[in-house]
Design a protein around this motif. Structure first.
Motif, PDB file in Angstrom:
ATOM      1  N   GLY A 114       0.811  -1.210   0.000  1.00  0.00           N
ATOM      2  CA  GLY A 114       0.000   0.000   0.000  1.00  0.00           C
ATOM      3  C   GLY A 114       0.840   1.253   0.000  1.00  0.00           C
ATOM      4  O   GLY A 114       2.020   1.250  -0.351  1.00  0.00           O
ATOM      5  N   ALA A 115       0.197   2.351   0.411  1.00  0.00           N
ATOM      6  CA  ALA A 115       0.864   3.657   0.400  1.00  0.00           C
ATOM      7  C   ALA A 115       0.432   4.452   1.615  1.00  0.00           C
ATOM      8  O   ALA A 115      -0.501   4.075   2.337  1.00  0.00           O
ATOM      9  CB  ALA A 115       0.523   4.413  -0.881  1.00  0.00           C
ATOM     10  N   GLY A 116       1.108   5.555   1.842  1.00  0.00           N
ATOM     11  CA  GLY A 116       0.767   6.427   2.953  1.00  0.00           C
ATOM     12  C   GLY A 116       1.432   7.781   2.783  1.00  0.00           C
ATOM     13  O   GLY A 116       2.148   8.016   1.809  1.00  0.00           O
ATOM     14  N   THR A 117       1.189   8.664   3.734  1.00  0.00           N
ATOM     15  CA  THR A 117       1.783   9.996   3.721  1.00  0.00           C
ATOM     16  C   THR A 117       2.586  10.191   4.997  1.00  0.00           C
ATOM     17  O   THR A 117       2.099   9.901   6.100  1.00  0.00           O
ATOM     18  CB  THR A 117       0.702  11.085   3.628  1.00  0.00           C
ATOM     19  OG1 THR A 117      -0.052  10.888   2.431  1.00  0.00           O
ATOM     20  CG2 THR A 117       1.323  12.471   3.597  1.00  0.00           C
ATOM     21  N   ILE A 118       3.816  10.682   4.860  1.00  0.00           N
ATOM     22  CA  ILE A 118       4.677  10.876   6.021  1.00  0.00           C
ATOM     23  C   ILE A 118       4.170  12.057   6.839  1.00  0.00           C
ATOM     24  O   ILE A 118       4.128  13.185   6.367  1.00  0.00           O
ATOM     25  CB  ILE A 118       6.136  11.127   5.597  1.00  0.00           C
ATOM     26  CG1 ILE A 118       6.671   9.934   4.801  1.00  0.00           C
ATOM     27  CG2 ILE A 118       7.014  11.384   6.823  1.00  0.00           C
ATOM     28  CD1 ILE A 118       8.057  10.153   4.224  1.00  0.00           C
ATOM     29  N   ASP A 119       3.774  11.795   8.088  1.00  0.00           N
ATOM     30  CA  ASP A 119       3.290  12.834   8.987  1.00  0.00           C
ATOM     31  C   ASP A 119       4.390  13.349   9.907  1.00  0.00           C
ATOM     32  O   ASP A 119       4.342  14.496  10.349  1.00  0.00           O
ATOM     33  CB  ASP A 119       2.141  12.298   9.839  1.00  0.00           C
ATOM     34  CG  ASP A 119       0.826  12.980   9.524  1.00  0.00           C
ATOM     35  OD1 ASP A 119       0.718  13.562   8.436  1.00  0.00           O
ATOM     36  OD2 ASP A 119      -0.087  12.925  10.371  1.00  0.00           O
ATOM     37  N   ASP A 120       5.355  12.508  10.208  1.00  0.00           N
ATOM     38  CA  ASP A 120       6.448  12.913  11.078  1.00  0.00           C
ATOM     39  C   ASP A 120       7.607  11.935  10.920  1.00  0.00           C
ATOM     40  O   ASP A 120       7.425  10.827  10.397  1.00  0.00           O
ATOM     41  CB  ASP A 120       5.994  12.956  12.542  1.00  0.00           C
ATOM     42  CG  ASP A 120       6.773  13.965  13.380  1.00  0.00           C
ATOM     43  OD1 ASP A 120       7.846  14.413  12.919  1.00  0.00           O
ATOM     44  OD2 ASP A 120       6.309  14.301  14.485  1.00  0.00           O
ATOM     45  N   VAL A 121       8.777  12.365  11.329  1.00  0.00           N
ATOM     46  CA  VAL A 121       9.984  11.553  11.209  1.00  0.00           C
ATOM     47  C   VAL A 121      10.759  11.652  12.520  1.00  0.00           C
ATOM     48  O   VAL A 121      10.946  12.755  13.053  1.00  0.00           O
ATOM     49  CB  VAL A 121      10.894  12.052  10.060  1.00  0.00           C
ATOM     50  CG1 VAL A 121      12.143  11.185   9.949  1.00  0.00           C
ATOM     51  CG2 VAL A 121      10.127  12.067   8.739  1.00  0.00           C
ATOM     52  N   SER A 122      11.185  10.504  13.043  1.00  0.00           N
ATOM     53  CA  SER A 122      12.012  10.542  14.249  1.00  0.00           C
ATOM     54  C   SER A 122      13.485  10.497  13.866  1.00  0.00           C
ATOM     55  O   SER A 122      13.864   9.934  12.834  1.00  0.00           O
ATOM     56  CB  SER A 122      11.684   9.366  15.169  1.00  0.00           C
ATOM     57  OG  SER A 122      12.176   8.148  14.633  1.00  0.00           O
ATOM     58  N   ILE A 123      14.309  11.141  14.695  1.00  0.00           N
ATOM     59  CA  ILE A 123      15.749  10.997  14.572  1.00  0.00           C
ATOM     60  C   ILE A 123      16.246  10.371  15.864  1.00  0.00           C
ATOM     61  O   ILE A 123      15.758  10.693  16.954  1.00  0.00           O
ATOM     62  CB  ILE A 123      16.454  12.341  14.280  1.00  0.00           C
ATOM     63  CG1 ILE A 123      16.130  13.388  15.354  1.00  0.00           C
ATOM     64  CG2 ILE A 123      16.060  12.860  12.908  1.00  0.00           C
ATOM     65  CD1 ILE A 123      16.928  14.686  15.206  1.00  0.00           C
ATOM     66  N   GLU A 124      17.219   9.477  15.745  1.00  0.00           N
ATOM     67  CA  GLU A 124      17.676   8.705  16.897  1.00  0.00           C
ATOM     68  C   GLU A 124      19.195   8.723  16.971  1.00  0.00           C
ATOM     69  O   GLU A 124      19.884   8.676  15.947  1.00  0.00           O
ATOM     70  CB  GLU A 124      17.163   7.261  16.806  1.00  0.00           C
ATOM     71  CG  GLU A 124      15.650   7.157  16.710  1.00  0.00           C
ATOM     72  CD  GLU A 124      15.170   5.723  16.524  1.00  0.00           C
ATOM     73  OE1 GLU A 124      16.031   4.807  16.542  1.00  0.00           O
ATOM     74  OE2 GLU A 124      13.953   5.516  16.361  1.00  0.00           O
ATOM     75  N   GLN A 125      19.701   8.755  18.194  1.00  0.00           N
ATOM     76  CA  GLN A 125      21.142   8.754  18.422  1.00  0.00           C
ATOM     77  C   GLN A 125      21.627   7.332  18.660  1.00  0.00           C
ATOM     78  O   GLN A 125      21.064   6.610  19.490  1.00  0.00           O
ATOM     79  CB  GLN A 125      21.483   9.640  19.625  1.00  0.00           C
ATOM     80  CG  GLN A 125      22.956   9.952  19.780  1.00  0.00           C
ATOM     81  CD  GLN A 125      23.193  10.965  20.887  1.00  0.00           C
ATOM     82  OE1 GLN A 125      22.411  11.064  21.834  1.00  0.00           O
ATOM     83  NE2 GLN A 125      24.270  11.727  20.781  1.00  0.00           N
TER      84      GLN A 125
END
Length: 448
Positions: free
Chosen positions: A106-117
């Motif tokens: 399927g498909a989707g829309t990116i609502d947010d992105v996490s960044i991790e250390q």
């Protein structure tokens, strides 16, 4: 408290401070670099500093990321951030983009992105929060969502890729028009056009009025005719006239035909005057009332939030009719004077008849002299029959006499007084962390 994982939408507008608590600026975006077979690595932050320009702070200089503030250590390079080809903005270019799942599900829309250390203290893109299409009975309910990792998705970063600007606009919804104008101009050109096209007409009109004319023209030329005409309808007539005057004659006439007749008529009239005259500087939308209007009624008019602050300072009184060109011009009343008299009193009793208007052909130098000599915020402009045809405000004159590129971020960076206090300027080649795949050629991130 510092964290090792954060979603970038929460970082938008977050304050950035040095270890002593001195504010450096606020976060405008997170800059990443793509890598083959790995999630993108965070390169640093785009931070807005005084002067409305963005600088780059390498992620290695970020010592703490908390819920309300970010701490940056070391010498901060104050040169304007110039995005390079291998870099991508997470808020400006990734959030809001439509993606498909690599397994074809399927498909989707990116609502947010996490960044991790990670254990090596490097920051990388972690999970992505996706909104999924509504289906069946859930169409009218809350949209389904899910988390995914970078390698689970296929992302098209081309200009033609499906990329909604909704998330970007939401993250910047509280910005003043001047700040949003600066932020748009920092985006890659094609992305700027995408975001501008999705702004509501009123909001885009306000933003365009804060831009240099070449940028205004570039955006208008990327809008379809009806959309462009709707935006021009909502701009101040003098700003709209200045903009269309820079278009070719055919496009100008097309847009004027599509505009509201009254708005188009004002713009056509302003186009008849030379730009270095009172007629070329004036707006045709001042507050105009009759001398029988009560002070209470006038206060209600200037209280309207849509009225620009500069125009709300002065009320112009004329004989009928009250749309430019009006009946005979009688005088003005300053806002302060309105507050000193009873609300039931008519404005004709407190009229200032000593303020002499200027004619449409009056040179700009004389207009500036009159405003300065009599400490006026606005000045009446009349025709040969002493009818009011418009008004000139202080901000109109400032826009006219300042250098043509005064809004440009490149020009702003030349003023050292705008730099944050106690924050030094890194020498060329000194601001980036040494080594690693995210080190830049030439070292410091800034102007070329």
């Amino acid at each position: 408290m510092s964290v090792s994982k954060v979603f970038v939408a929460r970082l938008a507008n977050c304050g950035v401070f040095d270890p002593d608590g001195l504010r450096i600026g606020k976060v405008r975006d997170v800059i990443v670099v793509f890598r083959a077979a790995h999630a993108p690595r965070v390169n640093g932050l785009a931070v807005e500093v005084p002067g409305k320009r963005q600088i780059f702070i390498p992620i290695k200089q970020i010592t703490s990321i908390g819920s309300a503030q970010i701490i940056a250590d070391g010498v901060v390079d104050l040169r304007r951030f110039e995005q390079r080809g291998e870099e991508v903005r997470l808020i400006g270019e990734i959030i809001g983009r439509r993606v498909t799942f690599a397994d074809g599900s399927g498909a989707g829309t990116i609502d947010d992105v996490s960044i991790e250390q990670d254990d090596a203290d490097d920051w990388n893109v972690g999970q992505l929060f996706l909104r999924l299409p509504r289906k069946g009975a859930s169409f009218f309910g809350k949209a389904p969502s899910r988390y995914a990792t970078w390698d689970e998705l296929e992302i098209d970063l081309s200009v033609e890729g499906d990329h909604s600007a909704t998330a970007f606009l939401t993250a910047h919804s509280e910005m003043r028009p001047s700040d949003l104008a600066t932020t748009l101009l920092e985006l890659p050109r094609d992305r700027m056009y995408e975001v501008a096209a999705e702004l509501p007409d009123e909001r885009l009109a306000d933003v365009l009025e804060e831009m240099y004319e070449e940028d205004q023209v570039a955006i208008i030329e990327h809008l379809d005719d009806q959309h462009a005409a709707d935006v021009l309808d909502r701009m101040q007539p003098d700003d709209a006239a200045d903009l269309v005057a820079r278009l070719d004659a055919e496009r100008t006439e097309q847009l004027l035909e599509l505009m509201e007749p009254e708005e188009a008529e004002d713009v056509r009239m302003l186009l008849e005057f030379a730009p270095n005259t009172a007629g070329g500087l004036m707006t045709t939308d001042p507050v105009i009332v009759s001398q029988d209007t009560t002070i209470a009624e006038v206060l209600a008019i200037i209280r309207e939030k849509e009225l620009p602050a500069a125009l709300a300072t002065t009320v112009f009184v004329t004989m009928s009719p009250y749309e430019p060109p009006t009946g005979r011009f009688l005088g003005i009343v300053h806002f302060q004077r309105l507050l000193r008299h009873p609300p039931h009193e008519t404005i004709g009793t407190i009229l200032d008849r000593s303020s002499e208007p200027v004619r449409t052909e009056t040179p700009d130098a004389e207009v500036s002299r009159v405003l300065a000599s009599y400490d006026l915020m606005a000045l009446a402009v009349v025709d040969e029959e002493h009818r009011l045809v418009g008004a000139i405000t202080v901000d109109d004159v400032l826009d006219h006499i300042l250098p043509a590129d005064w809004r440009s971020p490149n020009r702003q960076q030349k003023n050292p007084a705008q730099a944050p206090r106690l924050i030094g300027r890194a020498p060329r080649g000194g601001s980036h962390a040494a080594g690693g795949p995210h080190q830049r050629e030439g070292g410091a991130h800034g102007g070329h």
